[in-house]
Write a protein that holds these residues in place. Structure first.
Motif, mmCIF file in Angstrom:
data_model
loop_
_atom_site.group_PDB
_atom_site.id
_atom_site.type_symbol
_atom_site.label_atom_id
_atom_site.label_comp_id
_atom_site.label_asym_id
_atom_site.label_seq_id
_atom_site.Cartn_x
_atom_site.Cartn_y
_atom_site.Cartn_z
ATOM 1 N N LEU A 145 2.791 7.012 0.037
ATOM 2 C CA LEU A 145 2.859 7.379 1.449
ATOM 3 C C LEU A 145 4.212 7.060 2.065
ATOM 4 O O LEU A 145 4.554 7.570 3.125
ATOM 5 C CB LEU A 145 1.763 6.646 2.229
ATOM 6 C CG LEU A 145 0.326 7.080 1.941
ATOM 7 C CD1 LEU A 145 -0.651 6.182 2.696
ATOM 8 C CD2 LEU A 145 0.107 8.532 2.334
ATOM 9 N N ARG A 146 4.970 6.224 1.392
ATOM 10 C CA ARG A 146 6.282 5.852 1.930
ATOM 11 C C ARG A 146 7.164 7.075 2.136
ATOM 12 O O ARG A 146 8.013 7.095 3.020
ATOM 13 C CB ARG A 146 6.981 4.858 1.007
ATOM 14 C CG ARG A 146 7.455 5.500 -0.283
ATOM 15 C CD ARG A 146 8.214 4.539 -1.180
ATOM 16 N NE ARG A 146 8.732 5.265 -2.322
ATOM 17 C CZ ARG A 146 9.895 5.886 -2.350
ATOM 18 N NH1 ARG A 146 10.670 5.861 -1.294
ATOM 19 N NH2 ARG A 146 10.288 6.529 -3.418
ATOM 20 N N VAL B 211 0.828 -1.204 0.000
ATOM 21 C CA VAL B 211 0.000 0.000 0.000
ATOM 22 C C VAL B 211 0.864 1.256 0.000
ATOM 23 O O VAL B 211 0.625 2.201 -0.760
ATOM 24 C CB VAL B 211 -0.949 0.004 1.221
ATOM 25 C CG1 VAL B 211 -1.659 1.347 1.352
ATOM 26 C CG2 VAL B 211 -1.964 -1.121 1.107
ATOM 27 N N LEU B 212 1.890 1.266 0.844
ATOM 28 C CA LEU B 212 2.785 2.424 0.897
ATOM 29 C C LEU B 212 3.532 2.616 -0.415
ATOM 30 O O LEU B 212 3.763 3.743 -0.856
ATOM 31 C CB LEU B 212 3.787 2.271 2.036
ATOM 32 C CG LEU B 212 3.278 2.561 3.442
ATOM 33 C CD1 LEU B 212 4.376 2.309 4.455
ATOM 34 C CD2 LEU B 212 2.783 3.997 3.561
ATOM 35 N N SER B 213 3.909 1.513 -1.044
ATOM 36 C CA SER B 213 4.687 1.602 -2.273
ATOM 37 C C SER B 213 3.865 2.150 -3.427
ATOM 38 O O SER B 213 4.355 2.937 -4.229
ATOM 39 C CB SER B 213 5.250 0.219 -2.639
ATOM 40 O OG SER B 213 6.116 -0.253 -1.640
ATOM 41 N N VAL B 214 2.598 1.736 -3.520
ATOM 42 C CA VAL B 214 1.773 2.171 -4.648
ATOM 43 C C VAL B 214 1.098 3.507 -4.389
ATOM 44 O O VAL B 214 0.662 4.182 -5.328
ATOM 45 C CB VAL B 214 0.704 1.105 -4.995
ATOM 46 C CG1 VAL B 214 1.361 -0.205 -5.365
ATOM 47 C CG2 VAL B 214 -0.277 0.906 -3.849
ATOM 48 N N SER B 215 0.974 3.921 -3.131
ATOM 49 C CA SER B 215 0.276 5.161 -2.807
ATOM 50 C C SER B 215 1.192 6.369 -2.682
ATOM 51 O O SER B 215 0.729 7.510 -2.719
ATOM 52 C CB SER B 215 -0.493 5.003 -1.492
ATOM 53 O OG SER B 215 0.403 4.878 -0.405
ATOM 54 N N GLU C 195 10.010 2.987 -6.687
ATOM 55 C CA GLU C 195 8.706 2.428 -6.336
ATOM 56 C C GLU C 195 8.579 0.988 -6.834
ATOM 57 O O GLU C 195 8.005 0.130 -6.152
ATOM 58 C CB GLU C 195 7.585 3.296 -6.915
ATOM 59 C CG GLU C 195 7.560 4.727 -6.391
ATOM 60 C CD GLU C 195 7.275 4.783 -4.899
ATOM 61 O OE1 GLU C 195 6.827 3.778 -4.330
ATOM 62 O OE2 GLU C 195 7.514 5.841 -4.285
#
Length: 441
Positions: free
Chosen positions: A122-123, A116-120, A284
């Motif tokens: 947010l990381r 989720v963090l990688s695609v959004s 990413e």
């Protein structure tokens, strides 16, 4: 489209021979994990699970590394991570008392969070929130943790009621101790000569010594068909429904997240991929591949799959494209899936040197901590000592985050603390109070 065109050999001034040799070098350097990871995890899951754990290790490493090669097109290899497998076994299962099925579920969920963090995107917020000194300290603390585990397995240190641990002099006359010493000497000799595969060769030589000295039986066969009967889809998601287990997920996530970032940054710099502003092209894709590997590994039955710093060996040989990763992944599948009979007879003393040496490599990042700034150095110190002394990576991260925030406030430098760090520190305060029985949920 030819492989040369797909991987852009001309752009990176490389060729098929260079890429294949680089892949072989990387595989030789990190293939020790095929034997070490099952032995560590079997302390939690059971020795009868070693064949399944060998398969899970090789399969997850092979598939994730092939994805890295074909999707991210980078010369980075992946496998179940050292340190994270130790936390899985000695921290979560044997230390906290959770079942290994719950621990696998925690790894699976951690991988989903990473996805989720990688695609959004947010990381980026998380990366910016955690100070570099804490990132370095976590990696170094895990290194000390692995070293302690390796020294105990070798018989170098033993339990002591007077001093907690002490020199294992009573082991000096035992053949098991000398199996470990032979492996350690072989590893050192190969390392100082810069020979690839030092850890793998040390395990092989130590295991042969163990057979000769009667510590281990000779294998009944060298190869066997792969199996996943003990580990496939065994994760217990329902068991995560507790505050303590949520803390386990968080600890897995934090360690994997920052270990991966540090590894990817270091490898990208070595390969010449990093831009002048510090950005990493296709980062990413790299992180998403890592996250997919983690969740896939949990489904197969192994702890967190992550990008390996040993990929630097292939980069040093000139490897610059995803062809390197493709070669490594195929080798994991072609070789690693069929060697479970060998893994079953390898004693813990034969893999102990690998644990200590990986610990050494992980500890070297302490040189990047600013020890002149006590608001950075003291929290890093708390991480370094808390992880090995409490046998808990999660406790070390918590001690570091809390002390970092407190010291910055006391020093009147609270503006240097990212708002997310305050939140994370409060979460760990609540977590420790919960563990101490001060608060209940």
């Amino acid at each position: 489209m030819a492989l040369e065109d797909y991987f852009e050999f001309s752009r990176y001034n490389t060729n098929m021979r260079t890429e294949v040799l680089a892949g072989l070098t990387t595989f030789m350097t990190m293939s020790y994990i095929i034997f070490v990871n099952p032995l560590i995890l079997s302390d939690a899951i059971g020795k009868d699970a070693i064949p399944s754990l060998v398969t899970a290790t090789a399969l997850s490493a092979g598939i994730a590394t092939i994805i890295m090669g074909l999707y991210a097109r980078k010369p980075f290899a992946l496998a179940p991570g050292m340190g994270l497998n130790a936390y899985f076994t000695y921290g979560v299962v044997l230390g906290m008392g959770y079942s290994w099925e719950v621990a696998l579920a925690a790894v699976f969920v951690e991988g989903l969070l990473f996805i989720v963090l990688s695609v959004s995107g947010l990381r980026t917020a998380v990366i910016n929130a955690i100070p570099p000194s804490q990132k370095y300290a976590i990696g170094a603390g895990i290194g000390l943790f692995l070293t302690l585990i390796g020294m105990k397995a070798a018989g170098i240190v033993v339990d002591s009621q007077a001093t907690l641990i002490t020199l294992g002099t009573e082991n000096f006359a035992k053949p098991e101790f000398w199996v470990a010493m032979i492996g350690l000497v072989v590893a050192f000799l190969l390392m100082v000569r810069n020979i690839p595969g030092a850890l793998l060769f040390s395990i092989v030589v130590a295991t042969i010594s163990a057979i000769i000295l009667g510590v281990s039986p000779a294998p009944e066969s060298l190869f066997a068909l792969p199996t996943l009967d003990k580990t496939l889809f065994k994760l217990d998601l329902a068991g995560l429904m507790s505050v303590g287990a949520i803390g386990v997920v968080f600890a897995f996530f934090m360690v994997d997240f920052f270990d991966t970032l540090g590894t990817v940054a270091g490898l990208s710099a070595k390969a010449g991929f990093m831009e002048e502003d510090g950005s990493i092209p296709d980062s990413e894709k790299i992180l998403l591949t890592d996250a997919i590997g983690t969740s896939l590994g949990a489904l197969l039955g192994t702890s967190t799959v992550t990008t390996y710093i040993e990929s630097a060996a292939g980069i040093e040989e000139g490897g610059r494209t995803g062809m390197v990763a493709l070669v490594v992944g195929l080798l994991f599948l072609a070789v690693g899936l069929f060697v479970s009979p060998i893994a079953q007879i390898i004693p813990a003393q034969a893999t102990a040197p690998a644990l200590m040496i990986v610990g050494f490599y992980m500890l070297t990042v302490v040189r990047d901590i600013d020890f002149d700034d006590l608001t950075e150095a003291l929290p890093a110190f708390f991480v370094l000592v808390t992880i090995p002394y409490t046998y808990s990576i999660a406790d070390g991260i918590g001690a570091g985050f809390i002390s970092y925030v407190v010291l910055k406030i006391v020093a009147g430098r609270h503006r240097e603390v990212h708002p997310l760090m305050y939140f994370l520190a409060l979460i760990f305060v609540a977590y420790f109070m919960y563990l101490g029985g001060i608060i209940k949920f």
